[in-house]
Design an enzyme around this catalytic site. Structure first.
Site, PDB file in Angstrom:
ATOM      1  N   THR A  97       0.986  -1.166   0.054  1.00  0.00           N
ATOM      2  CA  THR A  97       0.073  -0.071   0.178  1.00  0.00           C
ATOM      3  C   THR A  97       0.920   1.250   0.140  1.00  0.00           C
ATOM      4  OG1 THR A  97      -1.446  -1.147   1.411  1.00  0.00           O
ATOM      5  CG2 THR A  97      -1.923   0.985   1.269  1.00  0.00           C
ATOM      6  N   LYS A 173      -6.741   0.797  -3.519  1.00  0.00           N
ATOM      7  CA  LYS A 173      -6.236   0.127  -2.238  1.00  0.00           C
ATOM      8  C   LYS A 173      -6.375   1.122  -1.265  1.00  0.00           C
ATOM      9  CE  LYS A 173      -4.249  -2.300   0.775  1.00  0.00           C
ATOM     10  NZ  LYS A 173      -4.857  -3.447   1.509  1.00  0.00           N
ATOM     11  N   LYS A 242      -0.953   5.145   8.809  1.00  0.00           N
ATOM     12  CA  LYS A 242      -0.080   5.576   7.601  1.00  0.00           C
ATOM     13  C   LYS A 242      -1.293   5.502   6.322  1.00  0.00           C
ATOM     14  CE  LYS A 242       1.626   2.630   5.039  1.00  0.00           C
ATOM     15  NZ  LYS A 242       1.209   1.647   3.809  1.00  0.00           N
TER      16      LYS A 242
END
Length: 301
Positions: A97, A173, A242
């Protein structure tokens, strides 16, 4: 003999992917910053690489499964990076990711060297990777998709093509992880409401996850939250933070407001400040319970 697929990054997901590829008969080279993590895979037939460059065969395939942009940038273009040795006709399959900005940058640098970049981030936890049950979202050139397909089929139960843009799958994603985090926060708040009101949250969850919210996220993540199954983590809370940051950045770039992402950012930051960063990301629900005056003595505080 088939060219080995280089798998760079052997966290839970990377180990699962490399192990599944070996199981399915693909030759594999592995690299991890902490070399000992590769011991079990080496015992199963994987070839160790001392550097990311050694994981790349000229014109071959390299898979990256790493924690963040900085880690991917380091193995690609840092000292001992794989960009140059992968070279002409090579293929980089990006399964981490990462930001849309890094995806675009990597695609440009590969094109300048005659190699290709395929965005192929995954949905699923380490056990799904090891069992070949990941869901994959891909984007990039048709030739790259065709070349990567046998490898991607080995580790997945489905591949969904979101277009030709090298960053589209990574944006997808990011959006997907934003949805998952939103569901976890909503479930944490709903469970706290039920418990405070004296209702059986488990029976309620069973009904919801088998009827109007019948899907793996509500069924599985709801159970993790109710069981406080936060250690060992399937996906660390710091990584969830994150990913929420990536969603906010993408929203800013595209002038697409994500007000709930701001709520999630603060929820994740609070959990990290309270020492839960290394727990599973479902641990953000502990904060929802605490806000309602509920305290679980087994939870990390």
């Amino acid at each position: 003999m088939a060219t080995a697929i280089g798998v760079i990054g052997l966290g839970g997901m990377g180990r699962g992917i490399a192990g599944r590829l070996l199981e399915q008969g693909h030759p594999v080279r592995v690299y991890n910053r902490t070399a000992s993590v590769a011991d079990a895979l080496a015992a199963r037939g994987a070839v160790r690489a001392a550097t990311p460059a050694e994981a790349a065969s000229p014109g071959g395939i390299v898979v990256t499964m790493l924690a963040n942009d900085a880690a991917v940038e380091a193995v690609a273009a840092g000292p001992g990076g794989f960009l140059e040795p992968l070279g002409k006709d090579g293929l980089h399959v990006s399964m981490s990711t990462i930001s849309v900005a890094l995806a675009r940058s990597l695609a440009e640098r590969h094109a300048a060297r005659g190699s290709q970049f395929l965005a192929a981030p995954v949905f699923g936890r380490p056990d799904a990777a090891a069992a070949g049950k990941l869901w994959i979202l891909q984007s990039g050139a048709a030739a790259a998709k065709a070349r990567a397909r046998p490898m991607l089929e080995a580790v997945s139960q489905g591949i969904f093509d979101i277009g030709d843009s090298p960053d589209a799958a990574h944006l997808g994603k990011i959006a997907g992880n934003f949805l998952i985090a939103s569901a976890m926060e909503a479930m944490g708040e709903a469970f706290a409401l039920l418990v405070k009101g004296g209702a059986d949250a488990r029976v309620w969850h069973e009904m919801m996850s088998k009827t109007i919210f019948g899907c793996p996220i509500y069924a599985n993540y709801g159970r993790f939250i109710l069981d406080r199954a936060v250690s060992p983590p399937g996906f660390k809370l710091t990584l969830g933070a994150k990913d929420v940051g990536l969603a906010l950045a993408a929203g800013h770039e595209n002038a697409a407001p994500l007000p709930f992402a701001s709520v999630l950012r603060d929820r994740f930051l609070a959990a990290i400040a309270q020492g839960r960063g290394d727990l599973d990301w479902t641990a953000i629900a502990i904060n929802a319970a605490a806000d309602a005056g509920l305290h679980d003595p087994a939870a990390k505080v």
